[in-house]
Design a protein around this motif. Structure first.
Motif, PDB file in Angstrom:
ATOM      1  N   ILE A   5       0.874  -1.161   0.055  1.00  0.00           N
ATOM      2  CA  ILE A   5      -0.054  -0.020  -0.009  1.00  0.00           C
ATOM      3  C   ILE A   5       0.866   1.265  -0.015  1.00  0.00           C
ATOM      4  O   ILE A   5       0.549   2.253  -0.593  1.00  0.00           O
ATOM      5  N   LEU A   6       1.981   1.266   0.845  1.00  0.00           N
ATOM      6  CA  LEU A   6       2.890   2.263   0.852  1.00  0.00           C
ATOM      7  C   LEU A   6       3.335   2.722  -0.552  1.00  0.00           C
ATOM      8  O   LEU A   6       3.398   3.740  -0.909  1.00  0.00           O
ATOM      9  N   CYS A  51      -5.502   9.673  -1.964  1.00  0.00           N
ATOM     10  CA  CYS A  51      -5.761   9.752  -0.555  1.00  0.00           C
ATOM     11  C   CYS A  51      -6.633  10.677   0.071  1.00  0.00           C
ATOM     12  O   CYS A  51      -6.904  11.719  -0.642  1.00  0.00           O
ATOM     13  N   GLY A  52      -7.241  10.495   1.273  1.00  0.00           N
ATOM     14  CA  GLY A  52      -8.125  11.496   1.897  1.00  0.00           C
ATOM     15  C   GLY A  52      -7.417  12.778   2.332  1.00  0.00           C
ATOM     16  O   GLY A  52      -7.487  13.805   1.802  1.00  0.00           O
ATOM     17  N   ILE A  53      -6.422  12.316   3.302  1.00  0.00           N
ATOM     18  CA  ILE A  53      -5.704  13.500   4.059  1.00  0.00           C
ATOM     19  C   ILE A  53      -4.286  12.979   3.937  1.00  0.00           C
ATOM     20  O   ILE A  53      -3.858  11.767   4.324  1.00  0.00           O
ATOM     21  N   ILE A  73      -5.625   8.292   5.593  1.00  0.00           N
ATOM     22  CA  ILE A  73      -4.868   9.282   6.175  1.00  0.00           C
ATOM     23  C   ILE A  73      -3.393   8.865   5.865  1.00  0.00           C
ATOM     24  O   ILE A  73      -2.998   7.675   6.489  1.00  0.00           O
ATOM     25  N   PHE A  74      -2.714   9.407   5.308  1.00  0.00           N
ATOM     26  CA  PHE A  74      -1.233   8.980   4.937  1.00  0.00           C
ATOM     27  C   PHE A  74      -0.492   9.980   5.515  1.00  0.00           C
ATOM     28  O   PHE A  74      -0.369  11.321   4.968  1.00  0.00           O
ATOM     29  N   ILE A  79      -5.469  -1.558  10.188  1.00  0.00           N
ATOM     30  CA  ILE A  79      -6.149  -0.291   9.791  1.00  0.00           C
ATOM     31  C   ILE A  79      -5.394   0.230   8.611  1.00  0.00           C
ATOM     32  O   ILE A  79      -5.074   1.579   8.464  1.00  0.00           O
ATOM     33  N   GLU A  80      -4.452  -0.560   8.005  1.00  0.00           N
ATOM     34  CA  GLU A  80      -3.446  -0.047   7.012  1.00  0.00           C
ATOM     35  C   GLU A  80      -4.104   0.679   5.753  1.00  0.00           C
ATOM     36  O   GLU A  80      -3.523   1.510   5.116  1.00  0.00           O
ATOM     37  N   ARG A  81      -5.297   0.355   5.499  1.00  0.00           N
ATOM     38  CA  ARG A  81      -6.040   1.081   4.444  1.00  0.00           C
ATOM     39  C   ARG A  81      -6.518   2.521   4.930  1.00  0.00           C
ATOM     40  O   ARG A  81      -6.882   3.214   4.275  1.00  0.00           O
ATOM     41  N   ASP A  82      -6.538   2.590   6.485  1.00  0.00           N
ATOM     42  CA  ASP A  82      -7.541   3.864   6.872  1.00  0.00           C
ATOM     43  C   ASP A  82      -5.966   4.738   7.221  1.00  0.00           C
ATOM     44  O   ASP A  82      -6.228   5.937   7.124  1.00  0.00           O
ATOM     45  N   ILE A  83      -4.971   4.353   7.910  1.00  0.00           N
ATOM     46  CA  ILE A  83      -3.887   5.188   8.291  1.00  0.00           C
ATOM     47  C   ILE A  83      -2.757   4.458   8.043  1.00  0.00           C
ATOM     48  O   ILE A  83      -2.385   3.234   8.228  1.00  0.00           O
ATOM     49  N   LEU A  84      -1.949   5.233   7.351  1.00  0.00           N
ATOM     50  CA  LEU A  84      -0.459   4.796   7.013  1.00  0.00           C
ATOM     51  C   LEU A  84       0.560   5.714   7.243  1.00  0.00           C
ATOM     52  O   LEU A  84       0.453   6.780   7.091  1.00  0.00           O
ATOM     53  N   MET A  85       1.788   5.407   7.550  1.00  0.00           N
ATOM     54  CA  MET A  85       3.046   6.331   7.902  1.00  0.00           C
ATOM     55  C   MET A  85       4.239   5.746   7.114  1.00  0.00           C
ATOM     56  O   MET A  85       4.533   4.577   7.013  1.00  0.00           O
ATOM     57  N   THR A  86       4.932   6.463   6.760  1.00  0.00           N
ATOM     58  CA  THR A  86       6.385   6.120   6.369  1.00  0.00           C
ATOM     59  C   THR A  86       7.101   6.145   7.541  1.00  0.00           C
ATOM     60  O   THR A  86       6.954   6.750   8.719  1.00  0.00           O
ATOM     61  N   THR A  87       8.328   5.809   7.587  1.00  0.00           N
ATOM     62  CA  THR A  87       9.363   5.329   8.589  1.00  0.00           C
ATOM     63  C   THR A  87       9.953   6.709   9.210  1.00  0.00           C
ATOM     64  O   THR A  87      10.659   6.640  10.292  1.00  0.00           O
ATOM     65  N   ASP A  88       9.952   7.913   8.457  1.00  0.00           N
ATOM     66  CA  ASP A  88      10.633   8.926   8.713  1.00  0.00           C
ATOM     67  C   ASP A  88       9.820   9.836   9.246  1.00  0.00           C
ATOM     68  O   ASP A  88      10.063  11.263   8.947  1.00  0.00           O
TER      69      ASP A  88
END
Length: 445
Positions: A47-48, A359-361, A384-385, A424-433
């Protein structure tokens, strides 16, 4: 070449995740997304990578950021505008999303008591004659203390290359059935209403219609409906803005020769609809204290970034203390909302962000962001990304479902949880930095 680039990014992300896992998955104050190597559903890393590919499509890999100072009709109108505009506009509204009004008081702007009417200065309002000079004459005729310029019902053709330039201490008060229409042109840039380096200005009522459908050129992205440019104490309310070659509304700073730029400060936006514009519904640049209530930003498509809202401070400055409350952001070709580098102290609260083409936000390098009590649903990519360099971000009490719809629907029992997990990876996702990202209790279904 594109596939090689995506593969390279994937390798880098994999190396980052291995490093994270070897260091027990996190550092103090940092939330990391860890990969899942094998399962039928899309993994967080997949997804990322898809989100990264979307970002490349939007901006290009390491592409320099644009400087937007140099370079539909509504699907759902606020109820008060529908009532005022009558059945013609009510017929094109949608009732599938109902938002309660926010609790706010309109700020008081300083101006004199004189009232003038554009008709008394020769404005025809017949949809044929150029009324730009008549509008400007009425504005210029206000006394030093300012006052109000009334615009009765009618269709007023405006030369957006000349613009109607507002002055300090004035209210441009348009009747609900007053429509300002930009005359077709071929220019890269224009603005129908220009609010440059002035103060205590209010614009209310009516419609502003751009000329994207009749635009004679193919280049540029800066044809705007309303441009607030280095001004202070500005109110914009109860307006429908549509079909601009660039953005419906821009609030940004003004460059000054051999001196610091001037931010736009204390700008209040309420009950507007900005829809079917070519680039953005709303662009926010170098600002201080902007509040946006009960407004819709929808159906932006045609020229990147193609967001409903894009907060992207120009020239190394920042956007400080920006609030969105009870807004509807939907149907935009890319992101619903983008909070880009040097966005600081942005709050998105009680908004609905839905059915956007990516993406949404999205946050990128944003600082002190608060996303709370929103509904984020049915967006084509992640809800939310939270991306590169974002820090001090809180995500609380949001409701999220149906996101990453491009991968197909999923069925799950409604639940609430704090923190991040792969469910919840479809809903909220973060990069590592990213750092100091606090995901408190949110609701999913």
């Amino acid at each position: 070449m594109k596939n090689i680039t995506i593969l390279a990014i994937g390798v880098v992300l994999h190396i980052d995740w291995v490093r994270v896992l070897r260091s027990h998955g996190c550092r103090r104050g940092v939330k990391f997304v860890s990969p899942v190597s094998c399962r039928k559903a899309l993994s967080s890393r997949e997804i990322l990578l898809k989100n990264v590919e979307l970002v490349q499509t939007l901006h290009g890999t390491e592409m320099p950021r644009r400087d937007f100072l140099r370079k539909s009709f509504a699907l759902a109108l606020p109820a008060s505008m529908v009532a005022a505009a009558g059945p013609a506009l009510a017929a094109v509204t949608s009732s599938n999303t109902a938002l309660a009004s926010s609790n706010y008081s309109l700020p008081i702007r300083e101006r004199g008591s004189r009232v003038l009417n554009v008709r008394n200065f020769g404005a025809a309002g017949d949809g044929r004659r150029d009324d730009t000079a008549s509008f400007q004459a009425a504005i210029d005729a206000l006394p030093a203390l300012g006052g109000t310029v009334d615009v009765p019902a009618g269709t007023y053709m405006i030369d957006a290359l000349t613009s109607v330039r507002l002055r300090s201490y004035m209210h441009l008060r348009m009747a609900p059935n007053a429509k300002l229409v930009a005359k077709p042109n071929s220019s890269d840039r224009y603005q129908v209403l220009y609010v440059r380096k002035v103060r205590d200005v209010e614009i209310s009522g009516g419609q502003i219609v751009g000329e994207r459908d009749q635009h004679a050129g193919t280049t540029g992205q800066w044809g705007h409906g309303v441009f607030v440019h280095g001004s202070s104490r500005v109110t914009i309310r109860d307006i429908l803005i549509s079909k601009c070659w660039g953005d419906g509304l821009v609030i940004a700073g003004a460059v000054v020769w051999q001196a610091p730029s001037i931010p736009s400060t204390d700008v209040f936006v309420a009950n507007i609809v900005s829809t079917n514009n070519r680039r953005q519904g709303l662009s926010v640049g170098y600002v201080r204290r902007v509040k946006v209530y009960d407004s819709e930003f929808s159906n932006s498509a045609g020229r990147d970034p193609q967001c409903g809202v894009d907060i992207e401070p120009e020239s190394g400055n920042n956007a400080y203390q920006v609030l969105f409350e009870n807004c509807l952001v939907r149907g935009n070709a890319r992101y619903g909302m983008q909070l880009y580098k040097n966005s600081q102290g942005v709050t998105v609260r009680r908004c609905t962000v839905e059915n956007n083409g990516s993406c949404g936000i999205v946050t990128v390098g944003a600082i002190a962001t608060y996303l709370a009590l929103n509904t984020v649903r049915n967006n084509s990519a992640t809800g939310i990304f939270i991306r590169h360099g974002t820090r001090n971000c809180q995500v609380s009490q949001n409701t999220s479902y149906g996101n990453f719809s491009r991968a197909g629907a999923i069925s799950r029992t409604p639940f609430s949880m704090s923190g991040w997990a792969r469910r919840i990876e479809r809903d909220i996702l973060m990069t590592t930095d990213v750092s100091d990202v606090r995901i408190t209790s949110n609701h999913y279904r």
